[in-house]
Enzyme design. Structure first.
Site, PDB file in Angstrom:
ATOM      1  N   VAL A  29       0.830  -1.203   0.000  1.00  0.00           N
ATOM      2  CA  VAL A  29       0.000   0.000   0.000  1.00  0.00           C
ATOM      3  C   VAL A  29       0.865   1.253   0.000  1.00  0.00           C
ATOM      4  O   VAL A  29       0.577   2.230  -0.695  1.00  0.00           O
ATOM      5  CB  VAL A  29      -0.949  -0.002   1.220  1.00  0.00           C
ATOM      6  CG1 VAL A  29      -1.747   1.302   1.305  1.00  0.00           C
ATOM      7  CG2 VAL A  29      -1.887  -1.200   1.170  1.00  0.00           C
ATOM      8  N   GLU A  30       1.950   1.219   0.774  1.00  0.00           N
ATOM      9  CA  GLU A  30       2.783   2.412   0.931  1.00  0.00           C
ATOM     10  C   GLU A  30       3.639   2.698  -0.298  1.00  0.00           C
ATOM     11  O   GLU A  30       3.732   3.842  -0.734  1.00  0.00           O
ATOM     12  CB  GLU A  30       3.700   2.243   2.153  1.00  0.00           C
ATOM     13  CG  GLU A  30       3.015   2.453   3.491  1.00  0.00           C
ATOM     14  CD  GLU A  30       2.771   3.931   3.775  1.00  0.00           C
ATOM     15  OE1 GLU A  30       3.196   4.786   2.980  1.00  0.00           O
ATOM     16  OE2 GLU A  30       2.147   4.227   4.804  1.00  0.00           O
ATOM     17  N   SER A  31       4.307   1.690  -0.837  1.00  0.00           N
ATOM     18  CA  SER A  31       5.314   1.926  -1.863  1.00  0.00           C
ATOM     19  C   SER A  31       5.236   0.963  -3.034  1.00  0.00           C
ATOM     20  O   SER A  31       6.086   1.028  -3.924  1.00  0.00           O
ATOM     21  CB  SER A  31       6.715   1.813  -1.238  1.00  0.00           C
ATOM     22  OG  SER A  31       6.923   0.489  -0.740  1.00  0.00           O
TER      23      SER A  31
END
Length: 494
Positions: free
Chosen positions: A122-124
């Site tokens: 989700v983040e990267s």
């Protein structure tokens, strides 16, 4: 040259002492193992134990899924989004294979829900060099100030926010701290994205209005509102891929990389050659280095594909050429890149590319990497520039703003004497090759008492006993970093 033992290998040695590993201190003393080797054995024992718990990382993940669903309508929308982009989803999962075994080990060791191991998706999207428009960086997208608070060093050479192992340690520390503060994993995820200060104030407003504190009732920005549901959607797809038309290839339940400490500085291209991998693959495992040099420092580790560890060891043992072909040059006055490059037998393009420069001019005191030459004027030891960047900036260039650079030489705090002049990087003395222990989290201020875990939460079934973590005071992600005034002379520290 002394041999080194890569972490997570020599499993037969690990099994030999498995029964004694619980008596950690006594075991280490009785066999005379140093701390680096002992830490390596700890990781080997953990890895070998996990290898006996199944042969597929996806199965391991499913066994530990625990998060309750929130905002079901948003979760369904996110499921449709990922399912509609199967190639993107597959590419992201393929990138995760280099890192996910290690992250899963750490999540399970702490007894955390295994959904959290998927948070970098989700983040990267599991791109280790990812950088957001607001300055967050790495797999776990740490902001500079938050990264420093959780022990992630940021220097001219190195950015710990992009260090695979260190950033994972820091992110899980942060998430554990947030869970202790809010007592709910989904709210902890909202705080990871929005900042615990914002979430605390939103909860206070909710309580003042007499409403129940639930994830759905907390008012938050749309990005944060979608944050936990994105992770839950990924969890649901991996839990039942056939339902969403997704095909998951088997993910072998074994380490992708091992961590070693060479005790030496070396070119990244030479390190990659010794391991028999491309420079690109080496950088995917070691993305924290800003420059084309593995800058050794106590506690830092180089990650090598596990399948290449023996080859790296053999090639390093017989390597008879310089491991380092760069040195640090500090111009005493403002200078032109072309002039400095020509003085060191380089083109301007080569110098700018090696140093990630966008300008053709350099400021006085701004260190740059140059090819090693016989002329040692204004050459600094590598270690003297491996120091924390000013907190006001997130740049990869450290500018020493000294009014009279020659009259005020750089000083290392570790010594009362000035740094010897004209010492090339290649001549810096370093310890022999050895396995280094996993870096310990630095002591931090005491955190507020953790809330009791709600009845809906349960430890992961493969939770391992772990030492009491160092308490960490919450650090609001949205808090800007305050710059300190820059002194006329910058003192280098290591």
């Amino acid at each position: 040259m002394n041999r080194f033992t890569p972490l997570a290998l020599s499993l037969s040695f690990a099994f030999l002492f498995a029964s004694a590993a619980h008596a950690d201190g006594a075991f280490r003393q009785s066999v005379g193992v140093d701390e680096g080797l002992a830490s390596g054995l700890d990781m080997m024992l953990l890895n070998s134990s996990l290898l006996r718990n199944g042969d597929n990382v996806w199965e391991r993940a499913r066994e530990g899924f625990q998060l309750p669903e929130v905002n079901a309508d948003i979760v369904r929308r996110q499921e449709r989004f990922y399912a509609s982009k199967p190639e993107y989803f597959r590419r992201t999962l393929d990138r995760s294979r280099k890192y996910l075994f290690h992250i899963m080990n750490e999540v399970e060791r702490r007894g955390m829900p295994t959904e959290l191991a998927l948070l970098p998706l989700v983040e990267s999207a599991f791109v280790p060099t990812a950088k957001s428009h607001v300055g967050a960086s790495g797999l776990w997208q740490f902001m500079p100030a938050t990264g420093r608070h959780y022990g992630l060093e940021q220097t001219w050479w190195y950015d710990g926010r992009r260090d695979v192992m260190e950033a994972t340690r820091a992110a899980l520390d942060y998430l554990e701290n947030l869970y202790g503060q809010f007592g709910d994993w989904n709210i902890a995820l909202a705080a990871y994205n929005w900042g615990e200060g914002n979430v605390s104030r939103a909860i206070a407003r909710l309580q003042a209005s007499g409403q129940e504190v639930t994830y759905e009732n907390i008012r938050m920005p749309n990005e944060t509102r979608n944050y936990a549901p994105k992770l839950l959607a990924v969890r649901n797809i991996l839990n039942d891929p056939a339902k969403f038309g997704v095909r998951l290839d088997k993910f072998p339940n074994k380490p992708y990389f091992v961590a070693v400490s060479t005790g030496k500085h070396m070119n990244i291209d030479i390190a990659a050659k010794l391991a028999g991998v491309s420079i690109g693959e080496f950088k995917e495992l070691n993305p924290a280095f800003n420059l084309p040099v593995y800058a050794h420092k106590n506690g830092r580790q180089m990650l090598i594909p596990a399948a290449k560890a023996d080859k790296f060891q053999a090639n390093l043992a017989k390597w008879d050429k310089p491991l380092l072909t760069w040195e640090v040059y500090t111009p005493p006055a403002d200078a032109n890149v072309s002039l400095i490059a020509s003085e060191h037998g380089m083109s301007a393009g080569q110098l700018m590319s090696a140093n990630n420069l966008s300008s053709s001019s350099l400021k006085a005191g701004q260190p740059v990497l140059v090819a090693i030459s016989k002329d040692q004027r204004d050459i600094r030891p590598l270690d003297a520039t491996d120091t924390a960047l000013p907190e006001s900036g997130d740049s990869a260039t450290l500018l020493a703003q000294a009014e009279t650079p020659r009259a005020a030489p750089a000083v290392m705090v570790a010594s009362a004497q000035a740094v010897p002049q004209a010492i090339p990087v290649a001549q810096v003395q370093t310890p022999p090759v050895a396995v280094q222990p996993a870096p310990a989290l630095a002591a931090a201020p005491e955190a507020p008492p953790a809330r009791p875990k709600p009845s809906s939460w349960r430890p992961h079934p493969r939770q391992r006993p772990r030492p009491t973590p160092t308490a960490i005071t919450p650090w609001p992600r949205e808090t800007p970093c305050t710059a300190s005034p820059v002194a006329s002379t910058l003192v280098w520290t290591i």
